[in-house]
Design an enzyme around this catalytic site. Sequence first.
Site, PDB file in Angstrom:
ATOM      1  N   SER A  12       5.122  -1.536  -7.527  1.00  0.00           N
ATOM      2  CA  SER A  12       6.098  -1.674  -6.522  1.00  0.00           C
ATOM      3  C   SER A  12       6.105  -3.088  -6.038  1.00  0.00           C
ATOM      4  O   SER A  12       6.236  -3.988  -7.047  1.00  0.00           O
ATOM      5  CB  SER A  12       5.337  -0.730  -5.479  1.00  0.00           C
ATOM      6  OG  SER A  12       6.140  -0.643  -4.138  1.00  0.00           O
ATOM      7  N   HIS A  39       9.410   0.792  -8.031  1.00  0.00           N
ATOM      8  CA  HIS A  39      10.203   0.986  -6.721  1.00  0.00           C
ATOM      9  C   HIS A  39      11.357  -0.058  -6.538  1.00  0.00           C
ATOM     10  O   HIS A  39      11.123  -1.368  -6.797  1.00  0.00           O
ATOM     11  CB  HIS A  39       9.194   1.058  -5.538  1.00  0.00           C
ATOM     12  CG  HIS A  39       8.173   1.841  -5.475  1.00  0.00           C
ATOM     13  ND1 HIS A  39       7.245   1.873  -4.745  1.00  0.00           N
ATOM     14  CD2 HIS A  39       8.167   3.130  -6.037  1.00  0.00           C
ATOM     15  CE1 HIS A  39       6.512   2.993  -4.991  1.00  0.00           C
ATOM     16  NE2 HIS A  39       7.048   3.993  -5.962  1.00  0.00           N
ATOM     17  N   ASP A 132       1.332   4.837  -3.894  1.00  0.00           N
ATOM     18  CA  ASP A 132       1.936   5.725  -4.826  1.00  0.00           C
ATOM     19  C   ASP A 132       1.371   5.594  -6.293  1.00  0.00           C
ATOM     20  O   ASP A 132       0.983   4.338  -6.586  1.00  0.00           O
ATOM     21  CB  ASP A 132       3.456   5.412  -4.849  1.00  0.00           C
ATOM     22  CG  ASP A 132       4.370   6.328  -5.579  1.00  0.00           C
ATOM     23  OD1 ASP A 132       3.918   7.494  -6.022  1.00  0.00           O
ATOM     24  OD2 ASP A 132       5.441   5.967  -6.222  1.00  0.00           O
TER      25      ASP A 132
END
Lengths: 187, 274
Positions: A12, A39, A132
């Site tokens: 991310s 992401h 995540d």
Amino acid sequence: MRKCEAFIIGGSAGSLDVLLKVLPDIRPDISFPIIIVIHRKHGADSLLPDLLSSRTKLIVKEVDEKEKIVAGTIYVAPSDYHLLVEMDRTFSLDYSEKVNYSRPAIDVTFQTAAEAYKNKLVCLLLSGSNADGVKGLKTVKAWGGEAVIQDPESAQVAYMPEQAKKHVEIDRILRIEDVAEFINLLR
Amino acid sequence: MELPVINDEQIEILLSDLLEQYGYDFTGYSRASLKRRIIRLYALDKALSFAEFRYQVNNDPGYFKRFVEQITVNVTEMFRDPQFFKALREIVLPKLGTYPFIRIWLAGCSTGEEAYSISIVLKELNLLHKSLIYATDLNPAVLEKAAQGMFALGQMKQYSENYIAAGGIMDFSTYYSANYSLAKFDEELKSKIIFSTHNLVSDHSFNEFQLILCRNVLIYFDRDLQNNVLELFDQSLEDLGYLALGTKETIEFSGINKKYKRLPANKIWRKISS
């Protein structure tokens, strides 16, 4: 050393820089696919594969649904879809609810691939500001795969690899400069 | 989820139960997504065992309804992929506007956001009065919601941005009135939409259309089922009609491909010969 049939990278915030540094040093004859789930904002669709493609001789492509996963290719998860791996090692896409406020969610790809590749899967979790990927790494371990993280100290945003380190039995912790070599030694 | 609480064999048992007990055929659905959703529901409803879970699905019609609602994906938004709606506004609908009457099939309409979006574009092109949108879904519960025409007010900022990016020319808020936390869309928009159940797996063609939209539904089907559904669309589409799919979907692998020509830069195909 375990046999690697798929290598998945999740990341991310702060992970794109790592990819751009690492990709040029990955040898072009790797014997497994590399799947990238990071992401990003919805809409910037075709830019990321192009950007990554400029740093490697390997084929880089955004995943098409039901596509067969082929060794020696770098796959990028499309924005705004979850990327799943089927048992027959094809991709499918899913537009269900966000997971960890994210779509694609790293957890979803790690978890489905964990079962499809079992002990022949290696997953790497990079820099990021949410958790995540942590549950996903747990699943990877449960199916016998290998869990690797970027050294939180070398991460622009340490939270994601730190959470993984805290909750999962991690096999390897890599500094940025060691990532390419680690991948190149997998067979 | 570390190791899944339901294994592949049990998934197949549930799918054959659904087919035998209720006539709902999910066997052509892609497994990874379906399995993830079944396991999610199992955890959400705190099922005590697979046997209990299975018993409930088989014997409690209310729970069966919930099961179908939860294992199918019903996430949608208004004017999703604004570029697509721009192409609809600027290329497809003006072409269809030359017809005396426009029949549109929106397959897999879920909670209706897309149906109302199309209705808004038709209205702005002054075509709504001579159009009819058949919005179908296999799931009666989402159709009930769709027919209400009420969506979360909190979403309107995003939808308005999508609408503008899609070439919208009005102030988006003129299309709804705020009612507590909900935005209630104008009755006029609904006047040309028929919401109805239709199962793409088992139901047949029911009319001829000039435009069929089915976006982000085929991704949940395996290749064989995708092919069958594309044949169904082909049977239901007039010559020179348009078929619109989701941004990651294609007809290129299927038998109908040779009859269609794709519009540049969009997942819209025109039927050029029958």
